[in-house]
Design an enzyme around this catalytic site. Sequence first.
Site, PDB file in Angstrom:
ATOM      1  N   TYR A 483      31.051  27.136  81.430  1.00  0.00           N
ATOM      2  CA  TYR A 483      30.416  26.120  82.270  1.00  0.00           C
ATOM      3  C   TYR A 483      30.886  24.724  81.848  1.00  0.00           C
ATOM      4  CZ  TYR A 483      26.944  23.670  85.056  1.00  0.00           C
ATOM      5  OH  TYR A 483      26.336  22.844  85.970  1.00  0.00           O
ATOM      6  N   SER A 563      29.601  26.634  90.196  1.00  0.00           N
ATOM      7  CA  SER A 563      29.205  25.243  90.343  1.00  0.00           C
ATOM      8  C   SER A 563      30.132  24.363  89.503  1.00  0.00           C
ATOM      9  CB  SER A 563      27.733  25.073  89.952  1.00  0.00           C
ATOM     10  OG  SER A 563      27.232  23.843  90.395  1.00  0.00           O
ATOM     11  N   ASP A 647      24.772  26.317 101.252  1.00  0.00           N
ATOM     12  CA  ASP A 647      24.797  25.618  99.967  1.00  0.00           C
ATOM     13  C   ASP A 647      24.784  24.116 100.235  1.00  0.00           C
ATOM     14  OD1 ASP A 647      25.180  24.587  97.452  1.00  0.00           O
ATOM     15  OD2 ASP A 647      26.760  25.994  96.895  1.00  0.00           O
ATOM     16  N   HIS A 682      23.049  27.854  97.032  1.00  0.00           N
ATOM     17  CA  HIS A 682      23.769  27.667  95.777  1.00  0.00           C
ATOM     18  C   HIS A 682      23.547  28.827  94.802  1.00  0.00           C
ATOM     19  CE1 HIS A 682      26.193  25.087  93.287  1.00  0.00           C
ATOM     20  NE2 HIS A 682      25.307  25.080  92.311  1.00  0.00           N
TER      21      HIS A 682
END
Length: 714
Positions: A483, A563, A647, A682
């Site tokens: 991430y 993301s 999203d 999302h």
Amino acid sequence: MKVITNKGLLVLAILSPILSVAQLKQIQKGTMIYPKTKSIAIKDNYFGTEVTDPYRWLEDDQSEETKAWVIAQNEVTQKYLSQIPYRNAIKERLTHLMDYEKYSQPFKEGVYTYFYKNTGLQNQSLLYRQKDGEDAEIFLDPNTFSKDATTSLSGIDFSKDGSLCAYQLSVGGSDWTSVVVMKTDDKSVVGDTLKDVKFSGIAWQGNEGFYYSSYDKPVAGSQLSGLTQYHKLYFHKLGTSQKEDVLIFGGEKTPRRYVGAELTEDERYLIISAANTTSGNELYIRDLNQPDSEIISVVDNFDQNHSIIDNIGSKLYIYTNLNAPNGRIVTVDAADPKPSKWKELIKETSNVLSPSTGGGKLFANYIVDAVSKVLQYDMEGNLEHEIELPGLGTAVGFRGKKTEKEIFYTFTSYVYPTTIFKYVVSNGSSFLYKKSGVDFDPLMYESKQLFYKSKDGTKVPVIITYKKGIPLNGKNPTVLYGYGGFNISLTPAFSTSVVSLLEQGGIYAVANLRGGGEYGENWHIMGTKLQKQNVFDDFIAAAEFLIAEKYTSSDYLAIMGGSNGGLLVGAVMTQRPELFKVAFPAVGVLDMLRYHKFTSGAGWAYDYGTSEDSKEMFEYLYKYSPVHALKEGIKYPATLVTTADHDDRVVPAHSFKFAATLQKDQGGKAPVLISIQTNAGHGAGKPTDKAIEEIADKWAFMFYNMGIEYKAVK
């Protein structure tokens, strides 16, 4: 090709016919045929540099033309996936693994104890409640909110006495919600449903009403992508129209991008947090015991993060990273709460602090090399207990009202299924409350933490999980996950989707990259703005480490992230395409020059900077922006881009433009596909059946492109 006209707009009615047998044979040979994506000569000038944006028309996700493109792309993707012989076997195995009872931590409201439960494969978990000595009953069943279970329960908050609740509904995974107020005794609805609420909790003030936050709704046609700039805090009085709600904070006088509110447990103080980016916030309080009292500033800048975690009378307990990048707890009197008056209660340590309160105690949950260590303190800051955890993993919870003698927490790791424990506050003892029923034998697997050096010599941790006894010969199908942003920490957590990988002799590796919060604010800052390349270097170095140590090789290595993690995958696969066999950028931020022009994207500038900040910032973003970093003729990994049509956080245009560009530029035979889920957002509130399908498609795609045969598990 048939062409129709819709309100003056030229629309392609059919972008791609059903694939023929000949086309399927071409797919199997590695020659992909993609839907034709038109190119329009659009150029922008950034500090003297012209940048083309040929697929900007895909930003209009409500147009008929974009919808036709989505249908055509999904058709190609599903045809490709359907010819993988073991796709259904993977789906069946995942369905079996997920078919067990799942519980949340219980929480007490009024005379009831509430908890979420899923019997196994229910698309949405149900909210139950029970009184002491009585059987549990269903309080809310989100599966009844819509026929396809895509309307989910995104939050619920109760009044102090538990007699009223306000719950939020999300349609199709959207961040926009509606709020329904209900009496808990007979479940009768109170007043009208509130509409168009976004990024909000509900903070009750007695049974009179509650505080909530929202934005002005974008104009029709851009509800999912329109810019949401200024958050506003309102008070809704029960029995009145939403139009009569009183603006408490925000708006023209104090424009802020994010505004949130909560009340102290005794309901004496209204706490307001305000921010313009995802890091750093102002802090305000209002004494509700004093009629018509003013809102008082506690912290008047956005430089650090702060929150009020408790109070005893006028004594406030504040978590802050002011002069303490890893966090500390201070106290101050509400009459004069500015930072110069703060008194340190729990000092900063070398580990990152995440505090909570329950049973009249303070709990300091520390991250120590990405795993949990939890200490219990009294309200004077005296250490009472270190909680004995089952092993190295993640412990969350330790929250409850001051009067509770027992509270709950969950513990999990990559090889420890999520388990709920009851904790006795008085003596620090833990008892098993709910054991996971998943079909998994932890003794067959191991999970270990190792450290490797990034490009600049920084030591970075990675946790590697696999089946005991697998040979380290460089041929293990491996997923590297990361991430690296927004101060978010990746800590160990059990996942049935990962189990289905491990069963096949696969390896799951999670790297704790800079930009995250595992080592505090300094670690976060080292992966932001003009230092964002550190995050990508850390991820690339993790891949090289796994290859050097013979866990895998480039022919068997997949990268995955969602993301901000989708940005990570998009960036490293364009910088080092030869290093990976498969790439999974999910709901990614992939156009770094325009991300701030949609929904709440401008709030991400603390981490990214924007293309309008300066020539230096533009050039930095332009260099790594995945959409712009793609080069024609390069052999990129087999790529499955995933996004969703609802999203409204990271708009699907990012993924649309990246997939279209990659399909055009791909110089090798590896497929470039995009899967666009409908009535999904999302990720939050995604129905179980959609989650299973998405995971099965990813594993099938990965194994197929690695040339690995899936072995049925009995």
